[in-house]
Design a protein around this motif. Structure first.
Motif, short mmCIF file in Angstrom:
data_model
loop_
_atom_site.label_atom_id
_atom_site.label_comp_id
_atom_site.label_asym_id
_atom_site.label_seq_id
_atom_site.Cartn_x
_atom_site.Cartn_y
_atom_site.Cartn_z
N ALA A 173 0.82 -1.21 0.00
CA ALA A 173 0.00 0.00 0.00
C ALA A 173 0.85 1.26 0.00
O ALA A 173 0.49 2.26 -0.62
N ARG A 174 1.97 1.22 0.70
CA ARG A 174 2.78 2.43 0.78
C ARG A 174 3.37 2.81 -0.56
O ARG A 174 3.43 3.99 -0.92
N TRP B 58 0.54 -11.84 -3.00
CA TRP B 58 -0.36 -10.90 -2.36
C TRP B 58 -0.01 -9.47 -2.76
O TRP B 58 1.15 -9.07 -2.73
N VAL B 59 -1.04 -8.72 -3.11
CA VAL B 59 -0.87 -7.34 -3.55
C VAL B 59 -1.80 -6.44 -2.73
O VAL B 59 -2.96 -6.80 -2.49
N SER C 131 -7.71 12.66 0.27
CA SER C 131 -8.68 11.55 0.39
C SER C 131 -8.12 10.45 1.29
O SER C 131 -7.00 9.96 1.06
N GLU C 132 -8.89 10.09 2.29
CA GLU C 132 -8.49 8.99 3.17
C GLU C 132 -8.83 7.67 2.50
O GLU C 132 -9.93 7.48 1.99
N MET C 133 -7.87 6.75 2.51
CA MET C 133 -8.03 5.46 1.85
C MET C 133 -7.96 4.33 2.87
O MET C 133 -7.55 4.54 4.02
N VAL C 134 -8.33 3.15 2.45
CA VAL C 134 -8.14 1.94 3.24
C VAL C 134 -7.36 0.94 2.38
O VAL C 134 -7.41 0.98 1.15
N VAL C 135 -6.64 0.06 3.06
CA VAL C 135 -5.79 -0.90 2.38
C VAL C 135 -6.57 -2.19 2.17
O VAL C 135 -7.21 -2.70 3.09
#
Length: 373
Positions: free
Chosen positions: A200-201, A273-274, A260-264
């Motif tokens: 995610a980073r 895994w991605v 914008s706040e996101m979620v992983v």
């Protein structure tokens, strides 16, 4: 490792080898490094570069001082935009994490002759602040390289000859249109080289890096010069130009405020895994390529904390009359403030003499300075 760290690492190492300057950005504006193109061995001597960065450095070593200049103006603009906030883009001399631990998550041990003994650099958080830093530094690199190409200080690039649509009546193309596509390519190829992990980073960093670069492209404007008798402007020659970098800083600060706040999300692909990002709130408009994104909450930055990257606000100058974030109540986090007096010498009683000079006296004035407890 975030790309800003490697910009710093590159130029900090180079400055230690080639000069006695104590801070890396002194190299960015020094003419003594204009001969870097004749010393390609320097690239292979820099520890820590990934193969793509190493190839890029060898191919474009002539413009690497412009890359440093771009990071420098990005830092300066960040510090201007956040000058009255609890987090004010404080930098740490001789540290890989030039904005402190606020930028990334994890601990990185540097085994290098730069540090004796090796120094552990703490970097932390995928916050709004990190999003802004990536965007403004990426924009700064694109901006500085583009400007260097246009003014002739870099010989491997030049003017943009692609942007020449049919002009309106009364003007024609001329001057040197700035090649923002080349500047963006330099920023993208070097800055994003390490952001190839399936986490995610990396996805966040790539998005914010590109948002910074797109801000330059979107703010290009037509700059014109008049020609004719007595400035009659019978004919104008025009070219595409970048705006003042303060325009970009103001724009990116607005993007910081509306980030914008996101979620992983994790899902399996053929490579394993991605991690990807999606908006936390589906009832808001999803972020575009020009918006900043983040997925971790910022600390309040009131107290020093190496785990959160906060330097605290103690001893920061505050505005006693302001009710905003720069005011003593908010900036000092309710701890109160101290007041001291300072004497400053200033010019006063200035008189204009015909013709043509101004004479002034020197006065000593006393000011109250308020600092956070």
């Amino acid at each position: 490792m975030i790309f800003l760290g490697y910009f710093l690492f590159f130029f900090c190492w180079l400055a230690r080898v080639m000069s006695s300057y104590p801070i890396w950005w002194s190299l960015a504006v020094s003419h003594q490094y204009s001969s870097l193109g004749s010393q390609p061995i320097l690239c292979s001597s820099i520890p820590g570069l990934v193969p793509k960065q190493l190839r890029f450095c060898r191919n474009y070593v002539e413009i690497m001082p412009s890359v440093a200049e771009g990071v420098k103006i990005g830092i300066q603009e960040c510090q201007h935009q956040f000058r009255g906030r609890r987090w004010n883009c404080t930098t740490i001399n001789d540290s890989l994490a030039i904005f402190g631990p606020v930028l990334d998550k994890g601990h990185i041990q540097l085994q290098s002759k730069l540090f004796n003994p090796p120094k552990t650099v703490r970097i932390y958080k995928a916050t709004r602040e990190s999003a802004f830093v990536h965007a403004i530094a990426s924009a700064g690199v694109a901006f500085a390289v583009t400007r260097a190409c246009a003014d002739g200080s870099a010989t491997i690039c030049g003017c943009d000859t692609r942007r020449k649509d049919l002009p309106d009546e009364g003007w024609k193309w001329g001057g040197c249109s700035e090649d923002v596509e080349f500047g963006s390519m330099v920023s993208r190829e070097f800055a994003d080289a390490r952001e190839n992990r399936p986490d995610a980073r990396s996805a966040m960093n790539r998005h914010n890096n590109e948002a910074g670069r797109v801000s330059i492209t979107d703010h290009m404007y037509l700059k014109c010069k008049c020609h004719g008798l007595s400035g009659s402007c019978e004919v104008k020659t025009c070219w595409w130009s970048q705006p003042d970098f303060r325009v970009i800083g103001d724009y990116m600060k607005d993007k910081y405020d509306s980030a914008s706040e996101m979620v992983v999300e994790k899902h399996r692909e053929s490579r394993g895994w991605v991690e990807t990002l999606r908006p936390r709130y589906t009832f808001f408009k999803p972020p575009t390529e020009t918006d900043l994104v983040y997925y971790e909450t910022s600390p309040n930055f009131c107290e020093p904390n190496s785990e959160t990257g906060s330097f605290g606000t103690r001893d920061r100058i505050c505005n006693l009359t302001s009710h905003g974030i720069d005011g003593c109540d908010l900036l000092c986090c309710g701890r109160g403030h101290n007041t001291r007096t300072e004497k400053r010498k200033e010019k006063c009683h200035c008189i204009f003499h015909w013709c043509c000079y101004v004479s002034c006296q020197e006065c000593t004035r006393v000011y109250d300075v308020h600092t956070c407890k």
